[in-house]
Enzyme design. Structure first.
Site, PDB file in Angstrom:
ATOM      1  N   GLY A  85       0.830  -1.204   0.000  1.00 45.98           N
ATOM      2  CA  GLY A  85       0.000   0.000   0.000  1.00 45.98           C
ATOM      3  C   GLY A  85       0.860   1.248   0.000  1.00 45.98           C
ATOM      4  O   GLY A  85       1.982   1.241   0.523  1.00 45.98           O
ATOM      5  N   ASP A  86       0.356   2.301  -0.604  1.00 46.49           N
ATOM      6  CA  ASP A  86       1.051   3.589  -0.561  1.00 46.49           C
ATOM      7  C   ASP A  86       0.020   4.705  -0.656  1.00 46.49           C
ATOM      8  O   ASP A  86      -0.981   4.562  -1.372  1.00 46.49           O
ATOM      9  CB  ASP A  86       2.054   3.712  -1.711  1.00 46.49           C
ATOM     10  N   THR A  87       0.250   5.780   0.064  1.00 44.12           N
ATOM     11  CA  THR A  87      -0.702   6.895   0.096  1.00 44.12           C
ATOM     12  C   THR A  87       0.025   8.221  -0.053  1.00 44.12           C
ATOM     13  O   THR A  87       1.056   8.436   0.605  1.00 44.12           O
ATOM     14  CB  THR A  87      -1.488   6.881   1.441  1.00 44.12           C
TER      15      THR A  87
END
Lengths: 219, 219
Positions: A85-87
């Protein structure tokens, strides 16, 4: 949705390639899964200027998940699924990640005050096709618009001093005290927290129903 | 916003006239206040047909808070502020509250599946004006639109069996497993959880800055 598949998924070896406590909370506390954390050592050194925010978070998520997948396979493990995941926050043409220091956090919060920005969270799923050695990489991304109220200097100062902004993309946590700055959002709330819960459930349910994902340990 | 006022507010006697664990979490865990719970015994017997959803939640919140305020004053206490809250789901012209039983929860979730509804949370604040015996009642309301994905019967059945819907307006909790059903919202997330955190902070900060609220114990 994923609810009726949780008992089966709890028997699978699901790995989260991220140490983010928010992602663990969404996957384990909210969805009731039993994901273990193997934090990625991927450096996150992509050249932002070569990507749109949507591409950037998906590629970061993919490279984080891939590093963990390859490390586990090299160690003789056989995870059913590795989740990356990356934000990031996109605002006025710039990509905002975690602040470097308190001055940087203050600057980011001042720039977000009284405006809207977009939060992009990318997810990568790495798994095997059923009855096959083929490794499949799937990525997807969700965008949520977030509107900040106008913040006083005293509010920003108190918030930065609390320490909450320091490990968060865009220097705020919508799921904690920073939530009071947000007058409204358009889209998925959990995407702003760092993981698009609804989109993940839809994608996982489809992969399971269409028998595209091997869940050897869960069968 | 309220962040820089939290140290002062922690010295005040703030009472929440609601036993909702979500409202306690928002006020104490997220905002960092130190609210004590005195659950209202108000019967919630208003005739829904005589109110719009906005009026209904504000009047319920006001009557809950007033019952607690009067009970504490009669007992010789002098709270600085009593906070009341009420939340309903409005869908296709009907007001949905907590389900009566599992069949009712199943019916509500089927009706929400694949459609949008509006969550209304009303808040009442009861307090004294500074240097005066005048009791002031303020109420306000926030509306958030929530869009549900299409839910399979298996998902609804698993969710109802989990027990999560039973104490929640509209039979779902956006802050827990029920959040996976929600493809997106428009407005304040915490309003859907049961308390419009941002609107509360804005209103409280204005009352304090404009010296309209007596906070005897905090001065």
């Amino acid at each position: 949705m994923l609810l009726d598949k949780v008992p089966m998924l709890k028997r699978a070896d699901l790995v989260l390639a991220s140490g983010s406590p928010r992602r663990v909370e969404i996957l384990n506390d909210l969805l009731g899964l039993d994901v273990r954390v193997v934090a990625s050592t991927f450096e996150e050194n992509l050249d932002k200027s070569k990507y749109t925010p949507k591409q950037y978070v998906q590629e970061n998520a993919r490279l984080k998940a891939l590093e963990v997948w390859e490390r586990l396979i090299a160690a003789g493990e056989a995870p059913d699924l590795v989740i990356g995941g990356d934000t990031v926050v996109a605002h006025k043409g710039a990509i905002l990640e975690k602040p470097k220091d308190t001055a940087h956090a203050t600057e980011m919060l001042k720039s977000l005050s009284g405006t809207s920005h977009t939060v992009f969270s990318g997810v990568a799923l790495i798994f095997r096709a059923p009855d096959s050695e083929q490794v499949i990489e799937e990525t997807f991304c969700e965008a949520t618009e977030v509107t900040f109220a106008t913040l006083s200097d005293a509010s920003i100062q108190a918030y930065v001093q609390s320490g909450e902004p320091m490990d968060k993309a865009g220097s705020y946590g919508i799921q904690a005290a920073g939530g009071q700055f947000v007058s409204g959002i358009a889209g998925c709330f959990y995407n702003v927290m760092g993981f698009p819960m609804h989109a993940f459930c839809v994608r996982m349910a489809a992969l399971i129903d269409e028998k595209k994902m091997s869940l050897a340990r869960a069968s």
